[in-house]
Write an enzyme that holds these catalytic residues in place. Sequence first.
Site, PDB file in Angstrom:
ATOM      1  CD  GLU A   1      -2.749  -1.433   0.022  1.00 25.30           C
ATOM      2  OE1 GLU A   1      -2.919  -0.504  -0.780  1.00 25.30           O
ATOM      3  OE2 GLU A   1      -3.208  -2.576  -0.185  1.00 25.30           O
TER       4      GLU A   1
ATOM      5  CG  ASP B   1       1.871  -7.631  -5.478  1.00 32.35           C
ATOM      6  OD1 ASP B   1       1.327  -7.260  -4.420  1.00 32.35           O
ATOM      7  OD2 ASP B   1       1.293  -8.318  -6.338  1.00 32.35           O
TER       8      ASP B   1
HETATM    9 ZN   LIG Z   1      -2.887  -2.721  -4.428  1.00 27.73          ZN
END
Ligand SMILES: [Zn+2]
Length: 778
Positions: A627, A690
């Site tokens: 995030e 990621d």
């Molecule tokens: Zn995301």
Amino acid sequence: MKKIGALLLSLSLLTSGVASVHASDKTSTVRINGESIQFNKLDPIIENGVTLVPISPLLEKLGMKMEWVESTRTISGTKENFSLSMQVGSTDATVNGKLVKVNAAPKQIQNVTYAPLRFVAGAAGYKVDWDPSQRQVNLTSKSTDEAAKGRLQDDFYEAVNAKWLASTELPADKMSAGVLEDLGTEVKELLSADMAKMAAEGRDKTDDEIGNMIKFYKLAADREKLKEQGYEAIKADIATIKSINSLADFAKNQKDLYFRGLALPFGLYYMADMKNATKTALYLDVPEPALLDKSYYESKNPQSEVFLGLYKKMLSELLVMVGETQQEADRIASEAVTFEKEFIQYKLSSQELSNLESLYNPKTITELKAYSNNIDLEKFLVDVVGKAPKHISVAPIKYFENLDKIINEQNWGKMKSWTYATFILKSAPLLSDDFVQASSQLKRALLGHKKIETTQETVYNIVNSPFQYVAGNYYGKTYLGAEAKQDVTDMVKNLIGVYKNKLLKNDWMSDKTKKEAIKKLDNMNMLVGYPDKLDDIYPLLKVDENKTLYENNLVIQTMILKSSFAKIDQSVNRNEWMMSPNTVNASYLALTNTVTIPAAFLRAPIYDKNQSASQNYGSIGAIIGHEISHGFDTNGAKYDEVGNLRRWWTEEDYKNFEKKSKAIIEQYNGVEYLGRKINGQMTVSENIGDIGGLMGALEAAKQLPDANLQEFYQSWATAWRQKARPEYEQLFSIISRHSPNKVRVNTVIANTDEFYSTFGVKKGDAMYIAPEDRVSVW
Ligand SMILES: [Zn+2]
């Protein structure tokens, strides 16, 4: 805490007594793949906590050819691709030609050579488990255990999750199964049980937000009464829509119709204004498609005919249920779907939506009004919003340019059919069970559910829709608690520190850009667990037991909607939660530079105070990092520290950023999953998140005094394990900006250097990516 427990457990694996017990009755047995080994009537011995067994029968049982060299007192065993040799009295051993240290040297007792069981079995590729209740050592060969699916160097995701993948069956009422799905079910079950208990205890007698939620719960849970009521609750609204015979008439009563769910075909929502991020703007869009993605409406999609046919059939069925003849129901359903096809073509595609900026086309109300000669858009907005909004943005500009072709007096018949049919569809979940079931057919088919949801789930979903923040806050306070909230907040701070360091050390950005990036990082707003205080609207939501479930829902949803509209043009509240705490998900909102980590996501194995810090960093740590990285992905990088769409990069730095992003797009374009290539462009922002997230968490994990990178990587692979129906995989590949879970594991870790050193991954292994081809932005 559990770290210590786990350590003790692994030590006790083979420590079953004091040293040198030539145990007769107390002895332990050794079983290999379930079959016990006879050591020529000799028992294993335990010395200084190490179990020694006669080596010849062991090697024989492990399928090895054995050789004894008397002159050097060396024993060796070989089988295809494997060799082991040990020397009596020496802690040096050779495995596959490589010298390794052994924890205990082989020894001879009465001409029998004993060797450490755990070492020999482990070197030969067996898993060693101690069963204290049976006093048994169990050796499991890789062919029957997790390695059955292959080596982790070739497919990390499959290897780590092999047992789970082999033993998990997908429940018939689910589209997918995995850790995230389990968390969702657990949270729903906990909250459902608590609501039922509170209802039984009379908690609804107290007139606060929880009391009113329980009142609402009781109305939703009384399926018998809902059955008696049938569709009584919506009869008057049906009569109203049937009595309107022109667009002009419809527009006259716009406000009341809108709040009763009989709306013009617009989606309205609020978000910060992209270029004036301290103010809230109203965004206008095409309504959400019933088929979940616009591509299902296009004739080039081979599944289009099937699903549009099912949609029509479902609407027709619902219309018959509210008293239409079959013929009339078919006509209305058919017109409704035709009308929906007309406007859905202007919806932005999933690929277009992956660029946040495409939503932003600011208009004044006068400019907006100019888009239509057939309806008064200014009046429509003033009626429903309660004022003339100043900050307006239209998402799909083409829709508005073509509005008169869609919304006009000649088209009113079709538009009326759409309004009527979709009104029944939207209302059905709040009516009796037959309506609930009939209205869920299309989604079940699209997602591959084989069975309808349980009553408990139906009731939970009904209550959660208007009361999600009340239920969510209750969940957070009850099941996460202040201490864990603080613990995760500390992890967040740690990760922010790691990112700051990485930015300072960055070698492709100028100092000027670095300064801006750090400013953005410092100003990142973190909402963890649950809010300290509920939004002011919730204590005002009152449930009237003498009214129907449907009517109560309408009153409450209208109040929530009006309070949202009241926020338009007002200052943005960065602490407003946009995701309820009982949601198993996390988010980053570029427009307010805010990360949200809801309490429901903070459950084992994603996060647990009692699991090792390396494990926590491998799952929730990497998710928090994901995030944070969104603040600097292909979308986030365009927004500054307050959320304004502003270029804070130097030209050259931004070019470097684009180059790095492009490398990620290209790498993912080459990744195949279930016979389909990943859409690198559509998934780029999530893939940057990621890779950046895992790398950030890895840095934090490496700083731990008891860092365990194996646990770290395994934790990431466990978090994303999943089984899904083909229908779901298909839909996911079309609409999701995330890569499939397996790719989120394998491609992401293969881009981190530590993966290679931790698991001995080498050139020739399927997971191997050459160092120069590994990609990352952050
Ligand atoms: Zn995301």
